[in-house]
Motif scaffolding. Sequence first.
Motif, PDB file in Angstrom:
ATOM      1  N   SER A 298       0.826  -1.208   0.000  1.00 14.67           N
ATOM      2  CA  SER A 298       0.000   0.000   0.000  1.00 14.67           C
ATOM      3  C   SER A 298       0.860   1.259   0.000  1.00 14.67           C
ATOM      4  CB  SER A 298      -0.937   0.000   1.213  1.00 14.67           C
ATOM      5  OG  SER A 298      -1.810  -1.111   1.185  1.00 14.67           O
ATOM      6  N   ALA A 336      -7.394   3.395  -0.877  1.00 15.26           N
ATOM      7  CA  ALA A 336      -7.826   2.498  -1.957  1.00 15.26           C
ATOM      8  C   ALA A 336      -6.910   1.279  -2.050  1.00 15.26           C
ATOM      9  CB  ALA A 336      -7.851   3.260  -3.277  1.00 15.26           C
ATOM     10  N   SER A 337      -5.613   1.498  -1.863  1.00  9.83           N
ATOM     11  CA  SER A 337      -4.660   0.387  -1.927  1.00  9.83           C
ATOM     12  C   SER A 337      -4.865  -0.585  -0.777  1.00  9.83           C
ATOM     13  CB  SER A 337      -3.226   0.928  -1.904  1.00  9.83           C
ATOM     14  OG  SER A 337      -2.979   1.799  -2.983  1.00  9.83           O
ATOM     15  N   ILE A 339      -7.623  -1.145   0.883  1.00  6.56           N
ATOM     16  CA  ILE A 339      -8.866  -1.888   0.650  1.00  6.56           C
ATOM     17  C   ILE A 339      -8.652  -2.985  -0.390  1.00  6.56           C
ATOM     18  CG2 ILE A 339     -11.219  -1.708  -0.271  1.00  6.56           C
ATOM     19  CD1 ILE A 339     -11.337   1.107   0.941  1.00  6.56           C
ATOM     20  N   ALA A 340      -7.949  -2.623  -1.479  1.00  8.85           N
ATOM     21  CA  ALA A 340      -7.702  -3.602  -2.539  1.00  8.85           C
ATOM     22  C   ALA A 340      -6.869  -4.772  -2.024  1.00  8.85           C
ATOM     23  CB  ALA A 340      -6.999  -2.921  -3.715  1.00  8.85           C
ATOM     24  N   PHE A 341      -5.803  -4.486  -1.269  1.00 10.09           N
ATOM     25  CA  PHE A 341      -4.966  -5.560  -0.730  1.00 10.09           C
ATOM     26  C   PHE A 341      -5.737  -6.384   0.300  1.00 10.09           C
ATOM     27  CE2 PHE A 341      -1.162  -3.262  -2.336  1.00 10.09           C
ATOM     28  CZ  PHE A 341      -0.504  -4.334  -2.895  1.00 10.09           C
ATOM     29  N   ILE A 343      -8.984  -6.986   0.424  1.00  9.92           N
ATOM     30  CA  ILE A 343      -9.894  -7.882  -0.296  1.00  9.92           C
ATOM     31  C   ILE A 343      -9.118  -9.051  -0.906  1.00  9.92           C
ATOM     32  CG2 ILE A 343     -11.424  -8.069  -2.303  1.00  9.92           C
ATOM     33  CD1 ILE A 343     -12.307  -5.195  -1.746  1.00  9.92           C
ATOM     34  N   LEU A 344      -7.968  -8.730  -1.516  1.00 13.18           N
ATOM     35  CA  LEU A 344      -7.162  -9.756  -2.172  1.00 13.18           C
ATOM     36  C   LEU A 344      -6.597 -10.757  -1.175  1.00 13.18           C
ATOM     37  CD1 LEU A 344      -5.951 -10.634  -4.913  1.00 13.18           C
ATOM     38  CD2 LEU A 344      -3.976  -9.202  -4.390  1.00 13.18           C
ATOM     39  N   TRP A 348     -10.693 -12.656  -0.897  1.00 17.78           N
ATOM     40  CA  TRP A 348     -10.804 -13.096  -2.288  1.00 17.78           C
ATOM     41  C   TRP A 348     -11.326 -14.532  -2.394  1.00 17.78           C
ATOM     42  CZ3 TRP A 348     -11.466 -10.983  -6.638  1.00 17.78           C
ATOM     43  CH2 TRP A 348     -11.227 -11.660  -7.840  1.00 17.78           C
TER      44      TRP A 348
END
Length: 354
Positions: A298, A336-337, A339-341, A343-344, A348
């Motif tokens: 992130s 945003a980073s 949140i994306a990490f 979720i991944l 996921w």
Amino acid sequence: MSTGLIWKEWRQNAWVFIFIVIAFVGSEATTAMNTVNLFNENYKYYQSDEFQKVNSTDQIMTGNEIKNDLSLTPYDFEGNLALFFYVFLFLGLKLTVFEKNKQMDYFTFGLPYSRKQIFWHKMLIPLVLIILVVPIIIFLRFMYIYQQIPEIYLPSVMDAFTYISSFSLLFLFSYMLAMAVGNLVGEIITASIIAIGSVISFLYMFPGALTNLVVGFKAYFAGKIIADVDGGAVMLFNALPTPILRGGMALGEFVVLIVLSIGMLVISWYAMKTASLENNGRFLMNNKFRLPILIIGSIYITICLSGHYASFEYAKLITTGQVVGLVVKMILILVASIIAFWILMYKWKTLRKH
């Protein structure tokens, strides 16, 4: 040293090793011949009646200017060396995540050898290629060129050795990075995207982006324009290979590449040592890496994106509004980073089930 492990690695990957050597020899031979032919054409032109006629009527070139125009640096006949940076990246992925997806790890770890032995034997042949074979091939290319072109038009021997060393270090870093990613990640497509993305972002974004942020904030808090900070610091938008490929290689860049290669080696070994065969083919071979990757990834993405696209004028003071806007952009990218990490890393698998 186990001849059994060496033979296993050779038997599984001989076609890759042989292809790299043949391709490298062919590329360097072609580059050498093209360099000599191009030099000879230019040299003959400057000696021709056509040039003498033009040079006597138009803007006259002095003998020194002609010599400078004909003179070569190692980077004038680089050839396809930059392409082989990605060849060694592929090699590292081939020896790790590609083999995981073929479930070769089950066979390898079933052999009567420790993971440490397996790890170092997997490193042996590629390191011989990078540290010994590749530099020798490049050196032979230099020898051919130095025999065909007059010495006064050629770079010094020290420049040639610097050139060879710089590319060897780049290849080493590329291979080590791929090994680290391949031992961390168990899924082939994901590992390939991460490896290529890491290389491109680090070599062409991260150092320049970090420079932009550091110099920009330093100029703002010092109340100076950017041109007056650090003796007129240049805002960089490209990075490590660029000085090398264009003919400049600072000692600091050698040190950075060596340190990074060692760091990737340590990560690669620890990831392989702690990997679980139950996670073969999954995103992470060891789930304990989720939180460190989330934090580091992130921050890294935030620096790359916010710094790369930060825009300041050299001759004007940076305003508070510009700084506030940059900080807000950095916070949004960071959130945003994360949140994306998150979720991944953590959701996921659950999302895919639904």
